[in-house]
Write an enzyme that holds these catalytic residues in place. Structure first.
Site, PDB file in Angstrom:
ATOM      1  N   CYS A 137      18.890  45.939  64.885  1.00 53.97           N
ATOM      2  CA  CYS A 137      20.266  45.439  64.757  1.00 53.97           C
ATOM      3  C   CYS A 137      20.628  45.298  63.288  1.00 53.97           C
ATOM      4  O   CYS A 137      19.878  44.691  62.510  1.00 53.97           O
ATOM      5  CB  CYS A 137      20.405  44.102  65.479  1.00 53.97           C
ATOM      6  SG  CYS A 137      22.046  43.373  65.344  1.00 53.97           S
ATOM      7  N   CYS A 140      21.307  41.090  62.536  1.00 55.30           N
ATOM      8  CA  CYS A 140      20.184  40.141  62.465  1.00 55.30           C
ATOM      9  C   CYS A 140      18.862  40.806  62.065  1.00 55.30           C
ATOM     10  O   CYS A 140      17.866  40.114  61.854  1.00 55.30           O
ATOM     11  CB  CYS A 140      20.004  39.433  63.796  1.00 55.30           C
ATOM     12  SG  CYS A 140      19.557  40.536  65.170  1.00 55.30           S
ATOM     13  N   CYS A 162      23.890  39.072  68.975  1.00 52.78           N
ATOM     14  CA  CYS A 162      24.792  39.104  67.825  1.00 52.78           C
ATOM     15  C   CYS A 162      26.221  39.382  68.272  1.00 52.78           C
ATOM     16  O   CYS A 162      27.174  38.795  67.743  1.00 52.78           O
ATOM     17  CB  CYS A 162      24.334  40.155  66.815  1.00 52.78           C
ATOM     18  SG  CYS A 162      22.869  39.670  65.873  1.00 52.78           S
ATOM     19  N   CYS A 255      58.519  20.303  83.358  1.00 54.65           N
ATOM     20  CA  CYS A 255      58.028  18.971  83.002  1.00 54.65           C
ATOM     21  C   CYS A 255      59.185  18.005  82.740  1.00 54.65           C
ATOM     22  O   CYS A 255      58.963  16.882  82.287  1.00 54.65           O
ATOM     23  CB  CYS A 255      57.115  19.049  81.785  1.00 54.65           C
ATOM     24  SG  CYS A 255      57.965  19.466  80.236  1.00 54.65           S
ATOM     25  N   CYS A 263      65.999  26.838  68.770  1.00 56.12           N
ATOM     26  CA  CYS A 263      65.208  26.221  67.695  1.00 56.12           C
ATOM     27  C   CYS A 263      64.084  25.341  68.222  1.00 56.12           C
ATOM     28  O   CYS A 263      63.299  24.805  67.419  1.00 56.12           O
ATOM     29  CB  CYS A 263      66.120  25.400  66.790  1.00 56.12           C
ATOM     30  SG  CYS A 263      66.970  24.041  67.650  1.00 56.12           S
ATOM     31  N   CYS A 273      72.622  25.588  66.458  1.00 53.86           N
ATOM     32  CA  CYS A 273      71.350  25.399  65.749  1.00 53.86           C
ATOM     33  C   CYS A 273      71.530  25.347  64.237  1.00 53.86           C
ATOM     34  O   CYS A 273      70.901  24.528  63.556  1.00 53.86           O
ATOM     35  CB  CYS A 273      70.375  26.516  66.116  1.00 53.86           C
ATOM     36  SG  CYS A 273      69.873  26.518  67.852  1.00 53.86           S
ATOM     37  N   CYS A 303      81.811 -14.771  59.992  1.00 55.49           N
ATOM     38  CA  CYS A 303      80.986 -15.755  59.281  1.00 55.49           C
ATOM     39  C   CYS A 303      79.974 -15.117  58.350  1.00 55.49           C
ATOM     40  O   CYS A 303      79.242 -15.823  57.656  1.00 55.49           O
ATOM     41  CB  CYS A 303      80.277 -16.666  60.277  1.00 55.49           C
ATOM     42  SG  CYS A 303      79.006 -15.817  61.260  1.00 55.49           S
ATOM     43  N   CYS A 313      74.299  -1.597  73.947  1.00 53.79           N
ATOM     44  CA  CYS A 313      75.742  -1.804  73.979  1.00 53.79           C
ATOM     45  C   CYS A 313      76.268  -2.129  72.589  1.00 53.79           C
ATOM     46  O   CYS A 313      75.635  -2.850  71.811  1.00 53.79           O
ATOM     47  CB  CYS A 313      76.065  -2.945  74.940  1.00 53.79           C
ATOM     48  SG  CYS A 313      77.816  -3.331  75.066  1.00 53.79           S
ATOM     49  N   CYS A 343      87.702   4.187  67.399  1.00 54.93           N
ATOM     50  CA  CYS A 343      86.411   3.983  66.738  1.00 54.93           C
ATOM     51  C   CYS A 343      85.725   5.287  66.368  1.00 54.93           C
ATOM     52  O   CYS A 343      84.950   5.350  65.433  1.00 54.93           O
ATOM     53  CB  CYS A 343      85.500   3.165  67.652  1.00 54.93           C
ATOM     54  SG  CYS A 343      83.970   2.628  66.905  1.00 54.93           S
TER      55      CYS A 343
END
Length: 538
Positions: A137, A140, A162, A255, A263, A273, A303, A313, A343
């Site tokens: 071989c 080896c 090997c 899943c 992406c 993306c 205050c 919330c 808002c």
């Protein structure tokens, strides 16, 4: 921090021919229009008609499905080219599973294609181990009359031990499977599945098959792995990369994880993306870090006590002075839910304030913080809503016993929680989307839809945070508001998706975003000088 106005003044100098890019959709390049593919298969018209405008065609593949797809293509190519299946598999992996292009190249230049793929032209013989008297071989340096050896068709022979060690290192440590070459010096012949099956252990065979599956998915442009931790599924979606500026291809794995096929980030509808990439980069910029940290705590408008948000919330009540206000705009809560609700809108400054560079810079910063604070708030609220549900879930058994409701009947809390999570995820990205929009009628419609969804979510979130004993009496109201939230989300996403698909938003996006799209268009046409210049500015 460089403002949007600074960007506009820099980008517009010296390249007047690009100024028309922000005017309408066609000026961004005709190649983006006619061949647009939104993922709707032409032979599935019946299915496509029932799909919502923001949904795309996709299917989820298990490891077994992936193996079956591979084997089907291997057998077809093997039959067409009259090659052994293991050789056809090497050819397909060499051609990155582009079957048509591979067959065409093979028909034109068969010997060259086989050599480049690492197959050679000799297909005679069956792989087997042999004992060769007097063999030594080269790896080896072992020799002996009983030394078991193996050689592929290239003739490079080594001892079986090997060979096994070499293959084990390639598979286990280097993670290689599709293109394992012969261990002989300078030899490019690929180890086929029959040779590997003859030499390695069963455990390595399993690992080899998993690596081949990963190579198959990675090489196919229409396949991507689900990014959820420990998920073994892949998703097949026909959306092309060139279409990602017009659609947001959100898919759902088996899943239950929702992610963008373009992406692989978590669902970011309705923002495309490229816009998401720009927004996240902007948010991570160190020059703006100090400005948005203040979003975590605020002072009571009456205050001035420091307040930290502990629920999803936005209806806040100061514990010190009992003042009720909106966490987002700091305005009176009594004005929310009425015609005074504003808002979600950013009001542009006008007059002498915008005349100086300092004022414009300040206005740009205020505009960014307006959208970022609302983006971050919905992200935080979604997490708090989830935490609240996890605590509420423990009390559902108590609610069931106190109210006489069955376990199935108290699942309305789970339905409401999922709706809150999904709607807040959508609302979060609507603010990133709105940041890049110019002011016009189309933007007004978008913000109206955004406002309607946001008000519905806030109402549902407030009901959701009521004490558990009160939830039984609110069941019908919570179910109705949950359905309404889902309906408003569908309306917002559908309207935005239609406008994106038809190119109506491309005359609406601010100058910076259209410049970025121009960069992509120039890259595709080889105009690297202009591309490099604009990329540096963006």
């Amino acid at each position: 921090m460089e403002s949007d106005e600074d960007f506009m003044s820099i980008a517009s100098s010296g390249d007047d021919f690009l100024d028309t890019q922000a005017s309408d959709d066609e000026s961004l390049g005709e190649d983006f229009g006619d061949d647009f593919d939104s993922g709707f298969s032409k032979d599935k018209d019946i299915i496509a008609t029932s799909r919502k405008p923001y949904e795309v065609d996709f299917k989820v593949l298990s490891p077994g499905d992936i193996d079956r797809e591979q084997n089907q293509q291997i057998n077809e190519v093997s039959s067409i080219l009259s090659l052994p299946p293991e050789s056809a598999a090497i050819l397909l992996r060499y051609g990155r599973w582009n079957r048509e292009k591979l067959i065409e190249g093979y028909m034109d230049h068969p010997e060259e294609t086989l050599e480049e793929a690492g197959l050679g032209t000799n297909f005679e013989g069956t792989p087997k181990t042999e004992v060769v008297p007097g063999f030594m071989c080269d790896i080896c340096c072992e020799d002996g009359d009983n030394l078991e050896t193996y050689a592929m068709r290239c003739g490079h022979r080594f001892c079986v031990d090997c060979y096994r060690h070499y293959l084990a290192q390639k598979i286990r440590e280097e993670g290689e499977a599709a293109r394992i070459q012969c261990p002989g010096d300078g030899c490019h012949m690929i180890v086929d599945s029959k040779s590997l099956g003859l030499l390695v252990t069963d455990a390595l065979k399993d690992r080899y098959q998993v690596l081949l599956q990963r190579t198959y998915v990675d090489d196919k442009v229409n396949l991507k792995w689900c990014p959820a931790p420990n998920c073994e599924y892949a998703v097949d979606c026909p959306v092309k990369e060139r279409d990602l500026r017009r659609i947001v291809p959100t898919v759902q794995c088996n899943c239950k994880h929702h992610f963008c096929f373009g992406c692989t980030l978590n669902d970011h509808q309705p923002a495309p993306c490229l816009l998401v990439k720009m927004w996240l980069k902007k948010c991570e910029d160190d020059s703006e870090t100090a400005n948005w940290i203040s979003a975590n705590t605020k002072e009571c408008p009456r205050c001035h006590s420091t307040i930290e948000k502990n629920g999803g919330c936005n209806h806040m009540t100061c514990r010190k002075c009992k003042h009720e206000f909106c966490w987002m705009c700091m305005g009176l809560w009594s004005e929310h839910g009425t015609s005074w609700y504003n808002c979600n809108r950013y009001e542009e400054k006008s007059g002498s304030e915008a005349r100086t560079e300092q004022a414009r810079s300040r206005a740009s910063l205020e505009r960014y913080l307006h959208y970022y604070n609302r983006y971050a708030n919905h992200e935080q609220s979604a997490k708090l809503d989830k935490d609240l549900y996890l605590k509420t879930e423990k009390k559902m058994t108590s609610l069931q016993s106190q109210s006489g409701l069955s376990w199935i009947e108290v699942q309305f809390l789970d339905t409401a929680s999922q709706a809150l999570q999904q709607c807040r995820q959508t609302l979060k990205w609507t603010y990133a989307f709105a940041y890049y929009l110019a002011r016009n009628n189309l933007t007004e419609i978008f913000e109206d839809n955004q406002k309607d969804l946001e008000m519905a979510v806030e109402n549902l979130s407030e009901m959701f945070e009521k004490p558990v004993p009160e939830l039984a009496n609110l069941k019908v109201d919570i179910l109705d508001k949950t359905a309404y939230c889902n309906k408003r989300r569908v309306i917002l996403l559908s309207d935005t998706a239609e406008n994106l698909k038809n190119g109506r938003f491309f005359s609406t996006f601010t100058y910076m975003y259209t410049r970025r799209l121009t960069c992509l268009f120039l890259q595709g046409n080889g105009l690297s000088t202009w591309t490099g210049r604009i990329e540096q500015i963006v």
